[in-house]
Write an enzyme that holds these catalytic residues in place. Structure first.
Site, short mmCIF file in Angstrom:
data_model
loop_
_atom_site.label_atom_id
_atom_site.label_comp_id
_atom_site.label_asym_id
_atom_site.label_seq_id
_atom_site.Cartn_x
_atom_site.Cartn_y
_atom_site.Cartn_z
N CYS A 167 0.84 -1.19 0.00
CA CYS A 167 0.00 0.00 0.00
C CYS A 167 0.87 1.25 0.00
O CYS A 167 2.07 1.18 0.22
CB CYS A 167 -0.91 0.00 1.22
SG CYS A 167 -1.80 -1.55 1.48
N ARG B 249 2.96 0.83 -6.95
CA ARG B 249 3.11 -0.17 -5.91
C ARG B 249 2.02 -1.23 -5.94
O ARG B 249 2.14 -2.28 -5.32
CB ARG B 249 3.13 0.51 -4.53
CG ARG B 249 4.34 1.40 -4.32
CD ARG B 249 4.24 2.18 -3.03
NE ARG B 249 4.38 1.34 -1.86
CZ ARG B 249 5.51 1.10 -1.24
NH1 ARG B 249 6.64 1.61 -1.71
NH2 ARG B 249 5.56 0.35 -0.17
N TRP C 241 -3.98 -2.07 -0.93
CA TRP C 241 -3.93 -3.38 -1.59
C TRP C 241 -4.60 -4.35 -0.62
O TRP C 241 -4.13 -4.56 0.49
CB TRP C 241 -2.49 -3.77 -1.86
CG TRP C 241 -2.31 -4.99 -2.71
CD1 TRP C 241 -2.32 -5.05 -4.08
CD2 TRP C 241 -2.04 -6.31 -2.25
NE1 TRP C 241 -2.08 -6.35 -4.49
CE2 TRP C 241 -1.91 -7.14 -3.39
CE3 TRP C 241 -1.90 -6.89 -0.99
CZ2 TRP C 241 -1.64 -8.50 -3.30
CZ3 TRP C 241 -1.64 -8.25 -0.90
CH2 TRP C 241 -1.52 -9.04 -2.05
N ASN D 220 -0.22 0.69 6.44
CA ASN D 220 0.34 -0.39 5.62
C ASN D 220 0.75 -1.52 6.55
O ASN D 220 1.32 -1.27 7.61
CB ASN D 220 1.59 0.08 4.87
CG ASN D 220 1.28 1.12 3.82
OD1 ASN D 220 0.13 1.39 3.50
ND2 ASN D 220 2.33 1.71 3.27
N GLY D 221 0.51 -2.76 6.15
CA GLY D 221 0.89 -3.90 6.97
C GLY D 221 -0.32 -4.73 7.34
O GLY D 221 -1.42 -4.56 6.79
N GLU E 132 13.08 -16.94 -14.51
CA GLU E 132 12.76 -15.52 -14.48
C GLU E 132 11.93 -15.11 -15.70
O GLU E 132 10.98 -14.33 -15.59
CB GLU E 132 14.05 -14.70 -14.41
CG GLU E 132 13.86 -13.20 -14.54
CD GLU E 132 12.98 -12.59 -13.46
OE1 GLU E 132 12.57 -11.42 -13.64
OE2 GLU E 132 12.68 -13.26 -12.44
N LYS F 101 8.22 -13.44 -15.66
CA LYS F 101 7.90 -12.18 -16.33
C LYS F 101 6.66 -12.33 -17.21
O LYS F 101 5.78 -11.48 -17.22
CB LYS F 101 9.08 -11.71 -17.19
CG LYS F 101 10.17 -11.05 -16.43
CD LYS F 101 9.72 -9.72 -15.84
CE LYS F 101 10.51 -9.40 -14.58
NZ LYS F 101 10.13 -10.18 -13.41
N GLU G 225 3.51 -12.71 -15.02
CA GLU G 225 3.22 -11.49 -14.26
C GLU G 225 2.52 -10.45 -15.12
O GLU G 225 1.55 -9.83 -14.69
CB GLU G 225 4.52 -10.86 -13.74
CG GLU G 225 5.10 -11.50 -12.50
CD GLU G 225 6.37 -10.79 -12.06
OE1 GLU G 225 6.50 -10.52 -10.87
OE2 GLU G 225 7.22 -10.49 -12.92
N HIS H 240 11.11 -36.54 -17.72
CA HIS H 240 10.60 -37.03 -16.44
C HIS H 240 9.23 -36.46 -16.11
O HIS H 240 8.88 -36.33 -14.94
CB HIS H 240 11.60 -36.72 -15.33
CG HIS H 240 12.94 -37.35 -15.56
ND1 HIS H 240 13.18 -38.69 -15.35
CD2 HIS H 240 14.11 -36.83 -16.01
CE1 HIS H 240 14.44 -38.97 -15.66
NE2 HIS H 240 15.02 -37.85 -16.06
N LYS I 3 4.39 -3.82 -5.95
CA LYS I 3 5.82 -3.66 -6.19
C LYS I 3 6.66 -4.10 -5.00
O LYS I 3 7.60 -4.87 -5.14
CB LYS I 3 6.13 -2.19 -6.52
CG LYS I 3 7.61 -1.91 -6.80
CD LYS I 3 8.07 -2.62 -8.04
CE LYS I 3 9.48 -2.26 -8.41
NZ LYS I 3 9.98 -3.05 -9.55
#
Length: 604
Positions: free
Chosen positions: A2, A27, A74, A100-101, A481, A485, A488, A504, A599
């Site tokens: 947030c 964010r 958020w 925030n938290g 990675e 990407k 996301e 396998h 973020k």
């Protein structure tokens, strides 16, 4: 996750708060709100589900004041809604809190408050805090906030207004960033310097357990128990223009392109040609201590974890120290054995990632030596660690990380070279790696010049419902990675596997509708990687190869410049950043603010 913005001074506060919220949109958030102290001393609040622009459209024309706080939320407790948006008020509307938290014992506190007759209007944990402050009978606002915080278990970065104390904002931190901005007869507060740099570059970053009171002409910091603390302002390195798009359509594209300058910056001033090594002065690790290290454990989350995987390989190859990477979120819950001969490295773009920070604190409690590899100067991990190195990527605004990932891997290459030359890496190999590092900016520029062709490939593959990414040894973290990407930013399902693991299980998925991206460096495993592509083609799979030369078995090849074998992973990931970007663009995604993501993840 947030965002918090606050201001007290002489200027009209609403435009300043909205501007600050807009600078924090990267964010990740789902609602926004603002509260100001009106001219008559009352608190006036406007909240809205959705973007900051929706909040702005709801603010009445007569919304004047010179003190206020604002927030982008958020969702954690309660779905996105106007009611659940911050700020939250106490029952009488005299206290306003942004937070925030996560308050871990919110349910227990809520039940007690309801039993005492308190009526809640939201589903959030934060409203508990507003009621606790509102019900306190302590003499000062500082004491009321401190009393409420003593009942709280969990993480928080908060800012508080109170109608009875209109001359101040009280803020506090525990596990979630709070930064004070020091102006001329005006003060700011935010969860990120991005919201401040347009107005001041003089900042104070609160430590965990620290509080502050902001007035228009001064500020003071103190512990939750009331003891004064020393607060020395520092100067933010970056200016407001660093957070602008600079003519690009998105921050993600801007930051991919900025990698040429960013990599040059992380190398600048660190190379020592005389001794074929590098200077990393912030490590606080002398040669004798470095030689006594028997193992290195790298901890990160998401993209930082993948950078750590490449970093571990670089350290093993160049310094010949056993090294591995692990998700920080898993490490601290498996009751790990903390070995005094192990050097721990914590990786975080923001330097505030909660899971990484908590792992660092647990390691420090057990007597371990911890280095930080972070991008943000003065961040929590940078302060908690025994030493470390900054990656100097510059501000990264897009939620998905690109330039910071690349710079982090380059920073690991510098660390590996430094440790290698202290140990058994020859002068000749040191010079070879240095020359390879110096070639990186020009080779990145060469890759970026092929963007038009990568865009065509992305448009061709954008109709895929799922994609497989494969690589071996050095190529596998690149595949991981690149897979992250793509999912996301485009929302296409993607998985990464070691190419050696195809037989396998994953080979069962291969069909024309399931494309494969193969990382094929020109190293001693080239023929092994070609054999894996042969297996895919035998089952009618489509292949996009990222390689140093055209691959006969691939339907398409993105050819990247060859560097030293150890450094090739740095370059091979960059075209796949562009691939993910243009795939998302073709699908009409919100590239800078992907759904459900934030973020800086400062909650568990």
């Amino acid at each position: 996750m947030c965002g918090i913005v606050g201001y007290i001074g002489r200027r009209d506060v609403a435009p300043l708060l909205l501007e600050g919220l807009q600078r924090l949109e990267y964010r990740g958030y789902d609602s926004a709100g603002v509260v100001i102290t009106g001219k008559s001393g009352d608190l006036r609040t406007v909240k809205a589900k959705g973007r900051v622009r929706e909040l702005e459209s709801r603010i009445p024309k007569r919304f004047a004041g010179t003190t206020g706080i604002a927030h982008t939320r958020w969702a954690t407790h309660g779905a996105p809604s106007d009611e659940n948006a911050h700020p939250h008020l106490d029952g009488e509307g005299r206290v306003a809190v942004v937070h925030n938290g996560i308050i871990d014992n919110a349910s227990e506190l809520r039940a007690k408050l309801v039993a005492d007759g308190v009526t809640f209007v939201s589903e959030t944990d934060t409203e508990v805090l507003a009621h606790l402050i509102g019900r306190s009978e302590a003499e000062t606002l500082e004491q009321r906030v401190s009393e409420a915080l003593r009942a709280i278990e969990g993480t928080y970065g908060i800012a508080v207004l109170h109608q009875d104390f209109p001359d101040r904002i009280v803020v506090a931190r525990n596990g979630s960033p709070v930064v004070l901005g020091i102006g001329e007869k005006e003060m700011f507060v935010a969860s990120d310097v991005a919201a401040l740099v347009a107005h001041t570059r003089q900042v104070v970053t609160l430590a965990d357990g620290e509080m502050a009171t902001l007035k228009a002409d001064d500020f003071r910091t103190y512990t939750r128990e009331g003891s004064s603390t020393t607060a020395t302002p520092t100067t933010v390195e970056w200016e407001a223009e660093s957070y602008d798009m600079g003519g690009h359509d998105t921050y993600m594209h801007k930051e991919i392109v900025e990698q040429v300058e960013a990599v040059d910056r992380v190398l600048r001033g660190r190379i020592d040609d005389r001794f074929a090594t590098v200077h990393l002065g912030g490590l606080n690790l002398d040669a004798g201590e470095a030689r006594r290290v028997r193992r290195i454990k790298i901890l990160g989350c998401g993209t930082s974890y993948h950078a750590g995987q490449i970093g571990a390989q670089l350290i093993e190859e160049l310094a010949r120290i056993p090294a591995d990477a692990e998700p920080a979120s898993e490490f601290r819950y498996r009751n790990p054995v903390v070995d005094p001969d192990t050097l721990y490295v914590a990786v975080s773009q923001s330097g505030e990632t909660y899971d990484v920070l908590a792992a660092v604190q647990e390691l420090k409690r057990k007597g371990a030596r911890v280095l930080g590899v972070v991008n943000v100067v003065g961040s929590a991990i940078a302060r908690e660690a025994d030493g470390g190195t900054y990656v100097h990527a510059g501000p990264e605004v897009c939620v998905v990380s690109t330039k910071c990932f690349t710079n982090t891997v380059v920073a690991f290459a510098l660390l590996a070279l430094h440790l290698g030359r202290i140990r058994d890496l020859s002068v000749a190999d040191g010079r070879r790696i240095i020359e390879g590092l110096r070639r990186l900016p020009g080779q990145i520029d060469e890759i970026l010049k092929g963007e038009a062709e990568i865009k065509k490939l992305a448009q061709e593959f954008a109709n895929a419902k799922s994609m497989l990414f494969i690589g071996r040894v050095r190529g596998y973290p690149v595949a991981r990675e690149a897979s992250l990407k793509l999912k996301e930013v485009s929302y296409i399902h993607a998985e990464a596997y070691p190419a050696s693991e195809l037989k396998h299980g994953p080979l069962a998925l291969i069909e024309p509708a399931m494309p494969t991206v193969a990382i094929v460096p020109d190293d001693d495993l080239l023929e092994k990687n070609r054999a894996a592509m042969e297996e895919i083609k035998a089952r009618s799979g489509r292949i996009l190869a990222v390689a140093h030369q055209e691959q006969e078995k691939a339907d398409h090849t993105i050819v990247v410049p060859k560097n030293e074998d150890e450094l090739d992973p740095i370059l091979m990931g960059i075209p796949l950043q562009l691939f993910a970007y243009h795939t998302a663009l073709a699908l009409g995604r919100d590239i800078d603010k992907p759904r459900n993501l934030a973020k800086s993840v400062t909650v568990e």
